[in-house]
Write a protein that holds these residues in place. Sequence first.
Motif, PDB file in Angstrom:
ATOM      1  N   VAL A   1       8.962   1.466   5.109  1.00  0.00           N
ATOM      2  CA  VAL A   1       8.758   0.013   5.092  1.00  0.00           C
ATOM      3  C   VAL A   1       8.627  -0.501   6.514  1.00  0.00           C
ATOM      4  CG1 VAL A   1       9.772  -2.211   4.455  1.00  0.00           C
ATOM      5  CG2 VAL A   1       9.902  -0.277   2.869  1.00  0.00           C
ATOM      6  N   GLU A   2       9.490  -0.045   7.418  1.00  0.00           N
ATOM      7  CA  GLU A   2       9.414  -0.473   8.818  1.00  0.00           C
ATOM      8  C   GLU A   2       8.063  -0.120   9.438  1.00  0.00           C
ATOM      9  OE1 GLU A   2      12.848   1.327  10.659  1.00  0.00           O
ATOM     10  OE2 GLU A   2      14.137  -0.357  10.078  1.00  0.00           O
ATOM     11  N   ALA A   3       7.552   1.066   9.133  1.00  0.00           N
ATOM     12  CA  ALA A   3       6.259   1.496   9.669  1.00  0.00           C
ATOM     13  C   ALA A   3       5.134   0.627   9.125  1.00  0.00           C
ATOM     14  CB  ALA A   3       6.015   2.965   9.343  1.00  0.00           C
ATOM     15  N   ALA A   4       5.195   0.289   7.836  1.00  0.00           N
ATOM     16  CA  ALA A   4       4.162  -0.561   7.236  1.00  0.00           C
ATOM     17  C   ALA A   4       4.199  -1.962   7.837  1.00  0.00           C
ATOM     18  CB  ALA A   4       4.343  -0.620   5.722  1.00  0.00           C
ATOM     19  N   VAL A   5       5.396  -2.498   8.026  1.00  0.00           N
ATOM     20  CA  VAL A   5       5.542  -3.828   8.634  1.00  0.00           C
ATOM     21  C   VAL A   5       5.031  -3.796  10.078  1.00  0.00           C
ATOM     22  CG1 VAL A   5       7.233  -5.541   9.418  1.00  0.00           C
ATOM     23  CG2 VAL A   5       7.404  -4.584   7.108  1.00  0.00           C
ATOM     24  N   ALA A   6       5.335  -2.731  10.804  1.00  0.00           N
ATOM     25  CA  ALA A   6       4.853  -2.593  12.177  1.00  0.00           C
ATOM     26  C   ALA A   6       3.332  -2.513  12.215  1.00  0.00           C
ATOM     27  CB  ALA A   6       5.474  -1.367  12.842  1.00  0.00           C
ATOM     28  N   GLU A   7       2.741  -1.833  11.240  1.00  0.00           N
ATOM     29  CA  GLU A   7       1.283  -1.735  11.153  1.00  0.00           C
ATOM     30  C   GLU A   7       0.659  -3.118  10.962  1.00  0.00           C
ATOM     31  OE1 GLU A   7      -2.357   0.060  11.291  1.00  0.00           O
ATOM     32  OE2 GLU A   7      -0.463   1.072  11.632  1.00  0.00           O
ATOM     33  N   ALA A   8       1.378  -3.996  10.276  1.00  0.00           N
ATOM     34  CA  ALA A   8       0.906  -5.368  10.079  1.00  0.00           C
ATOM     35  C   ALA A   8       1.130  -6.232  11.318  1.00  0.00           C
ATOM     36  CB  ALA A   8       1.620  -5.998   8.876  1.00  0.00           C
ATOM     37  N   GLY A   9       1.917  -5.707  12.279  1.00  0.00           N
ATOM     38  CA  GLY A   9       2.120  -6.422  13.538  1.00  0.00           C
ATOM     39  C   GLY A   9       3.465  -7.156  13.635  1.00  0.00           C
ATOM     40  N   TYR A  10       4.417  -6.781  12.788  1.00  0.00           N
ATOM     41  CA  TYR A  10       5.705  -7.471  12.768  1.00  0.00           C
ATOM     42  C   TYR A  10       6.825  -6.444  12.822  1.00  0.00           C
ATOM     43  CZ  TYR A  10       2.303 -10.818  11.347  1.00  0.00           C
ATOM     44  OH  TYR A  10       1.172 -11.586  11.329  1.00  0.00           O
ATOM     45  N   GLN A  11       8.074  -6.935  12.797  1.00  0.00           N
ATOM     46  CA  GLN A  11       9.214  -6.039  12.951  1.00  0.00           C
ATOM     47  C   GLN A  11      10.295  -6.358  11.931  1.00  0.00           C
ATOM     48  OE1 GLN A  11      11.035  -6.327  16.812  1.00  0.00           O
ATOM     49  NE2 GLN A  11      12.525  -4.750  16.380  1.00  0.00           N
ATOM     50  N   VAL A  12      10.839  -5.302  11.312  1.00  0.00           N
ATOM     51  CA  VAL A  12      12.002  -5.454  10.426  1.00  0.00           C
ATOM     52  C   VAL A  12      13.222  -5.568  11.316  1.00  0.00           C
ATOM     53  CG1 VAL A  12      13.418  -4.342   8.663  1.00  0.00           C
ATOM     54  CG2 VAL A  12      10.936  -4.133   8.550  1.00  0.00           C
ATOM     55  N   VAL A  13      14.012  -6.632  11.110  1.00  0.00           N
ATOM     56  CA  VAL A  13      15.202  -6.842  11.949  1.00  0.00           C
ATOM     57  C   VAL A  13      16.492  -6.683  11.150  1.00  0.00           C
ATOM     58  CG1 VAL A  13      14.044  -8.251  13.663  1.00  0.00           C
ATOM     59  CG2 VAL A  13      15.065  -9.358  11.670  1.00  0.00           C
ATOM     60  N   ALA A  14      16.421  -6.712   9.832  1.00  0.00           N
ATOM     61  CA  ALA A  14      17.637  -6.541   9.026  1.00  0.00           C
ATOM     62  C   ALA A  14      17.259  -5.990   7.665  1.00  0.00           C
ATOM     63  CB  ALA A  14      18.375  -7.849   8.869  1.00  0.00           C
TER      64      ALA A  14
ATOM     65  N   GLY B   1       0.792  -1.220   0.000  1.00  0.00           N
ATOM     66  CA  GLY B   1       0.000   0.000   0.000  1.00  0.00           C
ATOM     67  C   GLY B   1       0.828   1.276   0.000  1.00  0.00           C
ATOM     68  N   LEU B   2       2.147   1.139   0.150  1.00  0.00           N
ATOM     69  CA  LEU B   2       3.002   2.327   0.127  1.00  0.00           C
ATOM     70  C   LEU B   2       3.058   2.900  -1.285  1.00  0.00           C
ATOM     71  CD1 LEU B   2       5.983   1.041   2.301  1.00  0.00           C
ATOM     72  CD2 LEU B   2       4.220   2.682   2.990  1.00  0.00           C
ATOM     73  N   THR B   3       3.063   4.199  -1.394  1.00  0.00           N
ATOM     74  CA  THR B   3       3.118   4.866  -2.687  1.00  0.00           C
ATOM     75  C   THR B   3       4.369   4.466  -3.457  1.00  0.00           C
ATOM     76  OG1 THR B   3       1.916   6.744  -1.790  1.00  0.00           O
ATOM     77  CG2 THR B   3       3.145   7.110  -3.832  1.00  0.00           C
ATOM     78  N   GLY B   4       4.175   4.020  -4.692  1.00  0.00           N
ATOM     79  CA  GLY B   4       5.289   3.659  -5.557  1.00  0.00           C
ATOM     80  C   GLY B   4       5.652   2.190  -5.558  1.00  0.00           C
ATOM     81  N   VAL B   5       5.159   1.430  -4.584  1.00  0.00           N
ATOM     82  CA  VAL B   5       5.487   0.004  -4.525  1.00  0.00           C
ATOM     83  C   VAL B   5       4.775  -0.726  -5.645  1.00  0.00           C
ATOM     84  CG1 VAL B   5       5.255  -2.112  -3.178  1.00  0.00           C
ATOM     85  CG2 VAL B   5       5.993  -0.011  -2.067  1.00  0.00           C
TER      86      VAL B   5
ATOM     87  N   SER C   1       9.976  -1.239  -6.436  1.00  0.00           N
ATOM     88  CA  SER C   1       9.259   0.026  -6.555  1.00  0.00           C
ATOM     89  C   SER C   1       9.818   0.856  -7.700  1.00  0.00           C
ATOM     90  CB  SER C   1       9.369   0.815  -5.244  1.00  0.00           C
ATOM     91  OG  SER C   1      10.723   1.017  -4.902  1.00  0.00           O
ATOM     92  N   ALA C   2       9.021   1.806  -8.143  1.00  0.00           N
ATOM     93  CA  ALA C   2       9.433   2.701  -9.221  1.00  0.00           C
ATOM     94  C   ALA C   2      10.581   3.594  -8.764  1.00  0.00           C
ATOM     95  CB  ALA C   2       8.253   3.541  -9.679  1.00  0.00           C
ATOM     96  N   GLU C   3      10.504   4.077  -7.546  1.00  0.00           N
ATOM     97  CA  GLU C   3      11.512   4.931  -6.931  1.00  0.00           C
ATOM     98  C   GLU C   3      11.889   4.315  -5.587  1.00  0.00           C
ATOM     99  OE1 GLU C   3      12.769   7.708  -8.362  1.00  0.00           O
ATOM    100  OE2 GLU C   3      11.476   7.399 -10.099  1.00  0.00           O
ATOM    101  N   PRO C   4      13.054   4.643  -5.056  1.00  0.00           N
ATOM    102  CA  PRO C   4      13.422   4.101  -3.741  1.00  0.00           C
ATOM    103  C   PRO C   4      12.380   4.449  -2.673  1.00  0.00           C
ATOM    104  CG  PRO C   4      15.312   5.142  -4.781  1.00  0.00           C
ATOM    105  CD  PRO C   4      14.120   5.476  -5.627  1.00  0.00           C
ATOM    106  N   ILE C   5      12.073   3.470  -1.828  1.00  0.00           N
ATOM    107  CA  ILE C   5      11.154   3.648  -0.703  1.00  0.00           C
ATOM    108  C   ILE C   5      12.023   3.718   0.552  1.00  0.00           C
ATOM    109  CG2 ILE C   5       9.218   2.651   0.582  1.00  0.00           C
ATOM    110  CD1 ILE C   5       8.445   3.323  -2.277  1.00  0.00           C
ATOM    111  N   SER C   6      11.758   4.659   1.428  1.00  0.00           N
ATOM    112  CA  SER C   6      12.597   4.795   2.625  1.00  0.00           C
ATOM    113  C   SER C   6      12.430   3.577   3.527  1.00  0.00           C
ATOM    114  CB  SER C   6      12.247   6.066   3.396  1.00  0.00           C
ATOM    115  OG  SER C   6      11.017   5.921   4.076  1.00  0.00           O
TER     116      SER C   6
END
Length: 68
Positions: free
Chosen positions: A55-68, A26-30, A46-51
Amino acid sequence: MTEATYTVEGMTCGHCVGSVKEEVGGLTGVQTVDVDLATGAVKVTSAEPISREAVEAAVAEAGYQVVA
């Protein structure tokens, strides 16, 4: 086109995969989100780099955590 791969912790089933794909997708450009449940790898195309923060915020919204 840009690709980035992240490792997400806490996914245990297909529903988990679907939640991460929905939020990150759902992130813009993905364009695509590929998730490997066994390794926790999440590849974002993605069309352009996504910060990383977005991505970390979107993963957190799904209930998980980016670790690497």
